[in-house]
Design a protein around this motif. Structure first.
Motif, PDB file in Angstrom:
ATOM      1  N   ALA A 184       9.954  24.098  15.298  1.00  0.00           N
ATOM      2  CA  ALA A 184      10.328  23.374  16.503  1.00  0.00           C
ATOM      3  C   ALA A 184      11.785  22.950  16.432  1.00  0.00           C
ATOM      4  N   THR A 185      12.431  22.915  17.585  1.00  0.00           N
ATOM      5  CA  THR A 185      13.829  22.516  17.622  1.00  0.00           C
ATOM      6  C   THR A 185      13.978  21.009  17.616  1.00  0.00           C
ATOM      7  N   ARG A 186      12.940  20.309  17.936  1.00  0.00           N
ATOM      8  CA  ARG A 186      13.017  18.858  17.964  1.00  0.00           C
ATOM      9  C   ARG A 186      12.732  18.313  16.571  1.00  0.00           C
ATOM     10  N   TRP A 187      13.765  18.130  15.836  1.00  0.00           N
ATOM     11  CA  TRP A 187      13.600  17.673  14.442  1.00  0.00           C
ATOM     12  C   TRP A 187      14.304  16.345  14.276  1.00  0.00           C
ATOM     13  N   ARG A 188      13.518  15.303  14.174  1.00  0.00           N
ATOM     14  CA  ARG A 188      14.054  13.985  13.885  1.00  0.00           C
ATOM     15  C   ARG A 188      13.119  13.302  12.901  1.00  0.00           C
ATOM     16  N   THR A 189      13.708  12.498  12.047  1.00  0.00           N
ATOM     17  CA  THR A 189      12.892  11.769  11.086  1.00  0.00           C
ATOM     18  C   THR A 189      12.044  10.742  11.817  1.00  0.00           C
ATOM     19  N   PRO A 190      10.740  10.657  11.528  1.00  0.00           N
ATOM     20  CA  PRO A 190       9.892   9.685  12.216  1.00  0.00           C
ATOM     21  C   PRO A 190      10.325   8.252  11.935  1.00  0.00           C
ATOM     22  N   ARG A 191      10.139   7.408  12.912  1.00  0.00           N
ATOM     23  CA  ARG A 191      10.427   5.996  12.699  1.00  0.00           C
ATOM     24  C   ARG A 191       9.288   5.350  11.917  1.00  0.00           C
ATOM     25  N   ARG A 192       9.643   4.339  11.157  1.00  0.00           N
ATOM     26  CA  ARG A 192       8.626   3.658  10.362  1.00  0.00           C
ATOM     27  C   ARG A 192       7.696   2.857  11.260  1.00  0.00           C
ATOM     28  N   GLN A 193       6.407   2.917  10.930  1.00  0.00           N
ATOM     29  CA  GLN A 193       5.394   2.175  11.672  1.00  0.00           C
ATOM     30  C   GLN A 193       5.208   0.803  11.024  1.00  0.00           C
ATOM     31  N   LYS A 194       5.310  -0.237  11.817  1.00  0.00           N
ATOM     32  CA  LYS A 194       5.155  -1.588  11.280  1.00  0.00           C
ATOM     33  C   LYS A 194       3.675  -1.868  11.048  1.00  0.00           C
ATOM     34  N   LEU A 195       3.347  -2.225   9.835  1.00  0.00           N
ATOM     35  CA  LEU A 195       1.962  -2.529   9.488  1.00  0.00           C
ATOM     36  C   LEU A 195       1.613  -3.949   9.907  1.00  0.00           C
ATOM     37  N   GLY A 196       0.338  -4.175  10.145  1.00  0.00           N
ATOM     38  CA  GLY A 196      -0.129  -5.517  10.454  1.00  0.00           C
ATOM     39  C   GLY A 196       0.042  -6.454   9.275  1.00  0.00           C
ATOM     40  N   SER A 197      -0.187  -7.721   9.511  1.00  0.00           N
ATOM     41  CA  SER A 197       0.066  -8.724   8.473  1.00  0.00           C
ATOM     42  C   SER A 197      -0.765  -8.463   7.228  1.00  0.00           C
ATOM     43  N   LEU A 198      -2.078  -8.301   7.406  1.00  0.00           N
ATOM     44  CA  LEU A 198      -2.957  -8.097   6.249  1.00  0.00           C
ATOM     45  C   LEU A 198      -2.646  -6.781   5.550  1.00  0.00           C
ATOM     46  N   ALA A 199      -2.503  -5.712   6.333  1.00  0.00           N
ATOM     47  CA  ALA A 199      -2.210  -4.410   5.736  1.00  0.00           C
ATOM     48  C   ALA A 199      -0.845  -4.404   5.055  1.00  0.00           C
ATOM     49  N   GLY A 200       0.144  -5.031   5.690  1.00  0.00           N
ATOM     50  CA  GLY A 200       1.482  -5.059   5.119  1.00  0.00           C
ATOM     51  C   GLY A 200       1.533  -5.776   3.787  1.00  0.00           C
ATOM     52  N   TRP A 201       0.900  -6.939   3.727  1.00  0.00           N
ATOM     53  CA  TRP A 201       0.903  -7.687   2.468  1.00  0.00           C
ATOM     54  C   TRP A 201       0.053  -6.995   1.397  1.00  0.00           C
ATOM     55  N   SER A 202      -0.993  -6.284   1.810  1.00  0.00           N
ATOM     56  CA  SER A 202      -1.796  -5.526   0.840  1.00  0.00           C
ATOM     57  C   SER A 202      -0.967  -4.403   0.224  1.00  0.00           C
ATOM     58  N   VAL A 203      -0.190  -3.704   1.066  1.00  0.00           N
ATOM     59  CA  VAL A 203       0.678  -2.640   0.551  1.00  0.00           C
ATOM     60  C   VAL A 203       1.747  -3.222  -0.368  1.00  0.00           C
ATOM     61  N   ALA A 204       2.346  -4.344   0.029  1.00  0.00           N
ATOM     62  CA  ALA A 204       3.364  -4.985  -0.814  1.00  0.00           C
ATOM     63  C   ALA A 204       2.768  -5.389  -2.160  1.00  0.00           C
ATOM     64  N   LEU A 205       1.530  -5.892  -2.138  1.00  0.00           N
ATOM     65  CA  LEU A 205       0.873  -6.270  -3.383  1.00  0.00           C
ATOM     66  C   LEU A 205       0.623  -5.051  -4.266  1.00  0.00           C
ATOM     67  N   GLY A 206       0.237  -3.923  -3.657  1.00  0.00           N
ATOM     68  CA  GLY A 206       0.017  -2.710  -4.431  1.00  0.00           C
ATOM     69  C   GLY A 206       1.295  -2.196  -5.070  1.00  0.00           C
ATOM     70  N   CYS A 207       2.395  -2.198  -4.307  1.00  0.00           N
ATOM     71  CA  CYS A 207       3.680  -1.769  -4.871  1.00  0.00           C
ATOM     72  C   CYS A 207       4.127  -2.711  -5.984  1.00  0.00           C
ATOM     73  N   ALA A 208       3.909  -4.011  -5.787  1.00  0.00           N
ATOM     74  CA  ALA A 208       4.273  -4.980  -6.826  1.00  0.00           C
ATOM     75  C   ALA A 208       3.456  -4.774  -8.088  1.00  0.00           C
ATOM     76  N   LEU A 209       2.177  -4.408  -7.921  1.00  0.00           N
ATOM     77  CA  LEU A 209       1.329  -4.161  -9.083  1.00  0.00           C
ATOM     78  C   LEU A 209       1.825  -2.962  -9.879  1.00  0.00           C
ATOM     79  N   VAL A 210       2.189  -1.887  -9.180  1.00  0.00           N
ATOM     80  CA  VAL A 210       2.710  -0.694  -9.860  1.00  0.00           C
ATOM     81  C   VAL A 210       3.995  -1.032 -10.612  1.00  0.00           C
ATOM     82  N   LEU A 211       4.906  -1.748  -9.975  1.00  0.00           N
ATOM     83  CA  LEU A 211       6.167  -2.108 -10.619  1.00  0.00           C
ATOM     84  C   LEU A 211       5.937  -3.039 -11.808  1.00  0.00           C
ATOM     85  N   THR A 212       4.998  -3.964 -11.666  1.00  0.00           N
ATOM     86  CA  THR A 212       4.714  -4.904 -12.748  1.00  0.00           C
ATOM     87  C   THR A 212       4.143  -4.194 -13.964  1.00  0.00           C
TER      88      THR A 212
END
Length: 540
Positions: free
Chosen positions: A279-307
């Motif tokens: 396709a000729t329409r090539w653009r990077t997708p915009r980030r989807q904002k997660l809900g409060s619970l989902a967003g903090w759950s993802v942040a906690l998961g990333c923090a766990l991996v880094l820790t």
């Protein structure tokens, strides 16, 4: 009467640049070629028969088991983190985007030392468990890091950023039209990830995973310290304990087969998994904002991996070093030895990488030979390359002592890491317009003039990144240094390993921290550069 002429063989013309490239390729590939040759033609006899009947199957299955478990943990760590960081907005996303690369600064054996102390029966983790529950050490079962799963966890902590980086780049480059088409068909975010994004990113994920697993198979320091009998441990034991270098070379041949097998699987997956976007329409997708619970759950998961992968190991080493203060008086000489060897190894590897990269631009023959030998050197573990050097020393009547050993050690560093130095140089050439070389050629410049006035200045734009990578990788190398260093020429890696092997972990913390600190600056710089590049691409 017509004369029949034999068909001519169109061999490549070896100009001076191509000859330099060929010489560099020979220097890079000679140690692994000699190790393979010796493993094929030698290594028989009673010692080899004994290993085949009692230990070979165990070494092989253990190595394959560690590779399989490490792969599973790396995928669990890297792929979800890369997906959420690339295409979702959640609290702390900007921090985790670059912080999840930090574990690359610490070699696997350093993380093994830290986790072994932290999770041991007398360490803070189990002590806290007993204080909270009131149990004694005999009243409960606790997983030990001195096992195949423990080694796999340690190696995954150290190496998952390889897969994270490649997966993040692949997810960030997904086509907007592909994502919108999936959404228009009613696909849920989970289905888009599993059926659209993951297949598209699979070749890149396999590339990073294969690199991490080759490092896992090559590891000696962590496996030896944790008591896991892998092929690398068997190779070192055959050489050092049993004085059977030919048997060690035959074991090394099996390890090389595993490394090349991983490379082959990665190439096959890249070919079958590649997806072309038409396709000729090539653009990077915009980030989807997660809900409060989902967003903090993802942040906690990333923090766990880094820790788990970075914060706990480094914090534990800092705590033990500050608490005991051991090893500070004996650190100066290993520090300067490490600095000298790292600088010399990085310089030699950079020169060889520069010769191979520039030669690859001259003709296909130089390109093939250079890339093949550099890839073989990087795929071969340091312990295998060191065996090749030891055979050369033995055949020439030289000993592992004095300047000769240091020269061979620098040579092995260069053979091991030339491919790592070639990547930034290749990236520099890929950014330069092809018209530069064509313009110089149209003006009548000779090959040597184009080399001096076009190729070298272009390559120098990637010189700093290549030099940093080579310096850090050389500083962390353990098995080759352990086998080839002259007597009383310890480096930080060797000193840390010696202290840890003697159960003097407190004394091993300071050299371990210095190795990690040396790698931390370049890794942070790399992380920030990748983050800025992603922001520029998204803005464009």
């Amino acid at each position: 009467m017509q004369t029949l002429q034999a068909p001519s063989l169109h061999l490549p013309r070896l100009n001076p640049v191509a000859l330099i490239t060929l010489a560099a390729a020979v220097l890079v590939g000679a140690p692994v070629a000699i190790a393979i040759f010796t493993g094929l033609v030698g290594g028989g006899g009673e010692a080899w028969s004994h290993i085949v009947s009692t230990q070979l199957l165990g070494y092989t299955l253990t190595t394959l088991g560690v590779i399989a478990m490490t792969a599973l943990i790396i995928v669990l760590f890297a792929v979800p983190a890369a997906w959420f960081v690339s295409l979702n907005e959640f609290p702390g996303r900007g921090f985790f985007e670059w912080a999840l690369i930090l574990p690359l600064a610490a070699p696997g054996y350093v993380i093994a030392y830290a986790w072994a102390d932290f999770a041991d029966v007398g360490g803070p983790l189990q002590s806290l468990l007993r204080d909270v529950t009131g149990l004694s050490a005999r009243d409960y079962w606790f997983p030990t890091v001195y096992s195949i799963p423990g080694l796999s966890f340690v190696m995954a902590c150290a190496l998952f950023p390889y897969a994270y980086l490649t997966a993040r780049a692949a997810f960030a480059n997904l086509s907007l039209c592909t994502m919108e088409a999936a959404r228009s068909l009613g696909a849920s975010p989970r289905r888009i990830f599993l059926q659209v994004a993951l297949p598209a990113a699979r070749p890149a994920i396999f590339a990073g995973l294969a690199l991490a697993l080759m490092e896992t198979a090559a590891d000696y320091g962590a496996a030896s310290y944790l008591g896991v009998q892998t092929l690398s441990v068997g190779i070192f034991r055959a050489w050092h304990s049993f004085s059977e270098p030919a048997v060690a070379a035959r074991l090394a041949f099996l390890l090389i087969l595993i490394a090349f097998g991983l490379q082959f699987i990665e190439r096959i997956s890249r070919g079958r998994g590649s997806i072309q976007q038409t396709a000729t329409r090539w653009r990077t997708p915009r980030r989807q904002k997660l809900g409060s619970l989902a967003g903090w759950s993802v942040a906690l998961g990333c923090a766990l991996v880094l820790t788990l992968s970075f914060i706990i190991p480094v914090a534990r080493l800092v705590w033990v070093s500050a608490e005991t203060g051991l090893g500070q008086g004996q650190i100066a000489r290993p520090f300067f030895n490490s600095l000298i060897l790292a600088l010399a190894g990085a310089a030699a590897a950079f020169i060889l990488a520069l010769a191979i990269v520039i030669g690859a631009r001259q003709n296909r023959f130089s390109q093939y030979i250079g890339r093949f030998t550099a890839g073989a050197g990087y795929a071969a573990p340091g312990i295998v390359l060191a065996l090749g050097a030891l055979f050369i020393l033995s055949w020439t009547g030289m000993s592992v002592a004095g300047p000769a050993a240091l020269v061979f050690l620098v040579w092995i560093y260069a053979s091991r890491f030339t491919a790592a130095g070639a990547e930034p140089l290749n990236a520099a050439f890929s950014k330069a317009p092809a018209s530069l070389g064509n313009a110089a050629r149209s003006l009548g410049a000779s090959r040597l003039q184009r080399l001096a006035r076009v190729d070298l200045p272009v390559a120098m734009s990637g010189a700093s990144a290549a030099a940093i990578i080579l310096f850090v990788e050389t500083l962390k190398e353990l098995p080759a240094t352990l086998m080839l260093r002259p007597f009383n020429w310890d480096t930080l890696a060797v000193q840390a390993f010696a202290y840890a092997s003697d159960e003097r972990l407190a004394a091993a913390t300071l050299p371990s921290l210095l190795i990690t600190a040396a790698g931390l600056g370049p890794v942070i710089l790399l992380s920030l550069q990748l983050t800025r590049a992603g922001q520029s691409r998204a803005a464009g």
